[in-house]
Scaffold this active site. Structure first.
Site, PDB file in Angstrom:
ATOM      1  N   ASP A   1       0.873  -1.159   0.000  1.00 24.65           N
ATOM      2  CA  ASP A   1       0.000   0.000   0.000  1.00 24.65           C
ATOM      3  C   ASP A   1       0.931   1.236   0.000  1.00 24.65           C
ATOM      4  O   ASP A   1       2.118   1.123   0.329  1.00 24.65           O
ATOM      5  CB  ASP A   1      -0.854  -0.063   1.275  1.00 24.65           C
TER       6      ASP A   1
ATOM      7  N   ASP B   1      -0.197   5.116   0.813  1.00 24.57           N
ATOM      8  CA  ASP B   1      -0.513   6.089   1.871  1.00 24.57           C
ATOM      9  C   ASP B   1      -0.562   5.398   3.224  1.00 24.57           C
ATOM     10  O   ASP B   1      -1.381   4.502   3.432  1.00 24.57           O
ATOM     11  CB  ASP B   1      -1.888   6.729   1.609  1.00 24.57           C
TER      12      ASP B   1
ATOM     13  N   GLY C   1      -7.378   4.195   3.281  1.00 20.62           N
ATOM     14  CA  GLY C   1      -7.460   3.129   2.282  1.00 20.62           C
ATOM     15  C   GLY C   1      -8.730   3.125   1.442  1.00 20.62           C
ATOM     16  O   GLY C   1      -8.802   2.383   0.479  1.00 20.62           O
TER      17      GLY C   1
ATOM     18  N   ARG D   1     -11.906   7.943  -2.873  1.00 28.80           N
ATOM     19  CA  ARG D   1     -12.297   9.355  -2.674  1.00 28.80           C
ATOM     20  C   ARG D   1     -13.811   9.473  -2.505  1.00 28.80           C
ATOM     21  O   ARG D   1     -14.303  10.145  -1.609  1.00 28.80           O
ATOM     22  CB  ARG D   1     -11.847  10.160  -3.895  1.00 28.80           C
TER      23      ARG D   1
ATOM     24  N   SER E   1      -5.375   5.069  -4.303  1.00 32.45           N
ATOM     25  CA  SER E   1      -5.293   6.466  -4.757  1.00 32.45           C
ATOM     26  C   SER E   1      -5.107   6.599  -6.257  1.00 32.45           C
ATOM     27  O   SER E   1      -4.293   5.909  -6.862  1.00 32.45           O
ATOM     28  CB  SER E   1      -4.133   7.153  -4.039  1.00 32.45           C
TER      29      SER E   1
ATOM     30  N   ASN F   1      -3.895   9.180  -7.340  1.00 32.38           N
ATOM     31  CA  ASN F   1      -2.690  10.010  -7.402  1.00 32.38           C
ATOM     32  C   ASN F   1      -1.428   9.220  -7.059  1.00 32.38           C
ATOM     33  O   ASN F   1      -0.375   9.815  -6.806  1.00 32.38           O
ATOM     34  CB  ASN F   1      -2.815  11.195  -6.425  1.00 32.38           C
TER      35      ASN F   1
ATOM     36  N   ASP G   1      -1.849  -0.470   5.963  1.00 25.18           N
ATOM     37  CA  ASP G   1      -2.078   0.241   7.228  1.00 25.18           C
ATOM     38  C   ASP G   1      -3.565   0.396   7.542  1.00 25.18           C
ATOM     39  O   ASP G   1      -3.913   0.922   8.602  1.00 25.18           O
ATOM     40  CB  ASP G   1      -1.470   1.652   7.180  1.00 25.18           C
TER      41      ASP G   1
END
Ligand code: B16
Ligand code: MG
Length: 225
Positions: free
Chosen positions: A20, A22, A57, A60, A125, A127, A179
């Site tokens: 992962d 972020d 996780g 959006r 994400s 991004n 996470d």
């Protein structure tokens, strides 16, 4: 789920790690928090760190639905709010550099490369690619699965299954480093070895967990395969 993996997948070796982004390799969780907070202030919506924890996780759109807490909003308004949040987020990630890698993260990627373990990124994400470029880690990865890769985001297993397919390995031979509770759930549903980073309240459903990425021991994970 854990039971199924342990009983059905005896003898399956770990050949690949899916990371992962972020909250595992870098702490963009704080950037997401600050920009959601800005949007909520503009919209008069309540938002705090406790709500932010529920957004780890998740996509959006799902994040905005959680923030709205059942409040009905037209699709056009939802899309405008998501676009605005993303504009703010893209402005904040410009500041990211190699310095923003979490302590120990790059050493783990290096050790895995030395052992010829295949590596994929598995981030919800959209991004993720620009963030990887800013962190200067894209060359470590053999495949990237991000928010643009699949329809259904974590906790669905689709993103991690897509990563395994891109790597050309069986899902059962993958370890996922995550996470978020949603990410652990996705890894378990995919039949992968789930490795949590964080406190047990968040990642306790994983097969094995460590408080920080710097505590992760590759040999422990390989021996659990
Ligand atoms: P974006 P991960 C997730 O990334 C973040 O944890 C989550 O907070 C965010 O909402 C999601 O990405 C979508 O991000 O708005 O950039 O598409 O933890 O899966 O790497
Ligand atoms: Mg995460």
């Amino acid at each position: 789920m854990k039971f199924f993996r342990e009983v059905l997948i005896i003898g399956e070796k770990i050949e690949a790690f899916i990371f992962d982004l972020d909250g595992v390799l870098t702490d963009t969780v704080e950037y997401h928090y600050l920009v959601w907070k800005r949007l909520c202030e503009e919209e008069g919506l309540y938002f705090d760190r406790q709500i932010n924890e529920k957004l780890r996780g998740v996509s959006r759109r799902k994040s905005l639905e959680i923030i709205l807490g059942g409040k009905k909003v037209q699709e056009k308004t939802l899309e405008e709010m998501m676009a605005r949040k993303n504009r703010y987020y893209q402005q904040s990630i410009i500041k990211i550099s190699k310095e923003d890698l979490l302590p120990g993260a790059e050493e783990i990627l290096q050790q895995l490369k030395k052992k010829h373990i295949k590596l994929a990124l598995g981030s919800s994400s959209k991004n993720a690619r620009p963030v990887m470029v800013r962190l200067e880690i894209e060359d470590y990865f053999d495949a990237v699965a991000d928010g643009n890769s699949v329809e259904r985001s974590k906790p669905a297993p689709d993103l991690f299954l897509y990563a395994a397919e891109k790597l050309g390995v069986s899902p059962y031979s993958c370890a996922v480093i995550e996470d978020a509770e949603a990410g652990i759930e996705a890894a378990l549903k995919a039949g992968m070895l789930a490795v949590g980073i964080g406190p047990p309240e968040r990642v306790g459903k994983s097969h094995i967990y460590y408080p920080r990425i710097s505590d992760l021991r590759i040999d422990d994970i390989l021996s659990r395969g």
